[in-house]
Design an enzyme around this catalytic site. Structure first.
Site, mmCIF file in Angstrom:
data_model
loop_
_atom_site.group_PDB
_atom_site.id
_atom_site.type_symbol
_atom_site.label_atom_id
_atom_site.label_comp_id
_atom_site.label_asym_id
_atom_site.label_seq_id
_atom_site.Cartn_x
_atom_site.Cartn_y
_atom_site.Cartn_z
ATOM 1 N N GLU A 187 -7.974 -7.236 5.385
ATOM 2 C CA GLU A 187 -7.034 -8.358 4.821
ATOM 3 C C GLU A 187 -6.511 -8.869 5.939
ATOM 4 O OE1 GLU A 187 -5.144 -5.887 1.481
ATOM 5 O OE2 GLU A 187 -6.511 -5.951 1.072
ATOM 6 N N TYR A 243 0.568 -1.476 0.380
ATOM 7 C CA TYR A 243 0.680 -0.090 -0.094
ATOM 8 C C TYR A 243 0.806 0.968 0.287
ATOM 9 C CZ TYR A 243 -4.490 -2.580 0.589
ATOM 10 O OH TYR A 243 -5.911 -3.270 0.027
ATOM 11 N N PRO A 245 -20.328 -19.630 -8.641
ATOM 12 C CA PRO A 245 -21.447 -20.020 -7.887
ATOM 13 C C PRO A 245 -22.678 -20.238 -7.356
ATOM 14 C CG PRO A 245 -20.427 -17.537 -9.098
ATOM 15 C CD PRO A 245 -20.604 -18.785 -9.425
#
Length: 395
Positions: free
Chosen positions: A140, A98, A277
């Site tokens: 995350e 980041y 899915p």
């Protein structure tokens, strides 16, 4: 969340920044890949970069996040952030990256906007960036912890089925003999392959069998390019080169399109390869003996191109209260609709929770029809294959 001073500056500059985001993101990626070419080779999707869709998605996410901060100063767009974080985690994105993104993104902003980027403007947008980045880093980190770390594993191909002319199913088992990690129906895994030029490209594929299966299963559509985009590198590699006995590197399962609140009526809508899915969700419901109302909707070019059609139908038949509605653009028989999905004659109960997967035009059209029938926007969930160009538009 955003300081009062920064909010005032962002509000004043958002129109100018938003208008320049396409150029900013283009220069951002050019600068990033010039400095770190291995990121384009081994992390970013080269097809999406060539088509420009990743730049569009980045621009959309920045604009959507900034707008949300201004419109909802006491809240955070967790649904949007969660969707991005799942994609990042499936790629193995790290917190350190980041700072690298910040460096090149703000260099691009300064390059494009020039003298308009005063210290006050830079500070305000820096605050926006780090609010978004730190939120993603935290999500995350939690996702990695839930999965015992950021681990890629080798899986052996133990079966291959040609579903249609352009869709192949690969059945996989951990090559190291350790138990397969759990997942939820609707989630996806990242698959990394080494291509002829040495690049290690990564793509996400939904798990197309229900949890509890002794093997994992992905169903891959071969992406055929055209004038505007190249052939899909990874999908064509898998179709042409991967057979039973070969091995693939897979991430853990990620994705936030998972069934929740199954006491409500459900609508599972898909089109094309977006069926993957949905079939896993139907399998999960069938295995659990689900007794509630389920509406199954699918659109495709033709019955022959409807991947996993047998599973789609069999799982629906096992449910106590399910109705099936298929539409085909060509070759539809009398029991199915002709043309695009049209819910005008499908009774959708109040309180329905809807799950959508397929091309963006399909999902936008189905969402509009559902909202028109009284389904709450908050109860309509979706999955985008590839860069999310719908960010900030589903509200």
């Amino acid at each position: 969340m955003l300081s009062e001073q920064s909010a005032t500056t962002v509000r004043a500059t958002l129109p100018a920044v938003g208008a320049a985001l396409a150029e900013i993101t283009e220069r951002f990626y050019a600068g990033l890949f010039a400095a770190r070419p291995e990121l384009l080779r081994d992390l970013f999707n080269r097809g999406n970069q060539a088509a420009g869709t990743q730049r569009q998605a980045l621009a959309g996410s920045i604009a959507a996040f900034a707008t949300y901060l201004l419109d909802h100063p006491e809240e955070r767009p967790d649904a949007m952030l969660g969707r991005i974080a799942h994609k990042h985690a499936s790629l193995g994105v790290t917190a350190e990256q980041y700072a690298l993104v910040h460096e090149h993104l703000f260099a691009a902003i300064a390059d494009v906007l020039g003298e308009a980027v005063t210290p006050e403007v830079a500070a305000a947008w820096d605050e926006v960036y780090w609010l978004m980045a730190n939120a993603l880093i935290a999500i995350e980190k939690r996702l990695y912890a839930e999965r015992g770390g950021n681990e890629w594993r080798e899986w052996e191909v133990v079966g291959r089925v040609e579903e249609t002319a352009d869709v192949a199913t690969f059945r996989l088992r951990p090559a190291d003999g350790r138990p397969a990690p759990g997942f939820r129906a609707g989630q996806y895994v990242s698959v990394q392959v080494e291509l002829a030029d040495g690049a290690r490209q990564i793509r996400q594929y939904s798990l197309s069998a229900a949890p509890g299966s002794p093997v994992r299963q992905i169903s891959v559509k071969r992406v055929r390019g055209g004038v505007a985009a190249p052939d899909g590198e990874v999908s064509n590699h898998l179709h042409a080169r991967v057979e039973v006995g070969d091995r693939l590197r897979l991430s853990a399962a990620y994705g936030d399109l998972v069934l929740a609140g199954t006491e409500a009526p459900l609508l599972l809508a898909s089109a094309g390869i977006g069926v993957t899915p949905v079939v896993a969700m139907l399998g999960e419901l069938a295995d659990a003996g689900h007794e509630g109302r389920v509406i199954v909707v699918h659109g495709d070019r033709s019955p022959a191109e409807h991947a996993l059609r047998a599973d789609h139908e069999v799982y629906a038949e096992k449910l106590a209260d399910a109705s099936v509605h298929f539409w085909y653009e060509t070759d539809a028989d009398g029991s199915h609709g002709t043309g695009l999905v049209d819910l005008a004659d499908v009774a959708v109960p109040r309180g329905t929770r809807a799950y959508l997967c397929g091309p963006l035009p399909f999902m936008r059209a189905v969402r509009a029809q559902l909202v028109g029938q009284g389904v709450a926007p908050a109860d309509i969930h979706y999955e985008v294959f590839g860069p999310d160009l719908w960010l900030g538009q589903e509200g």
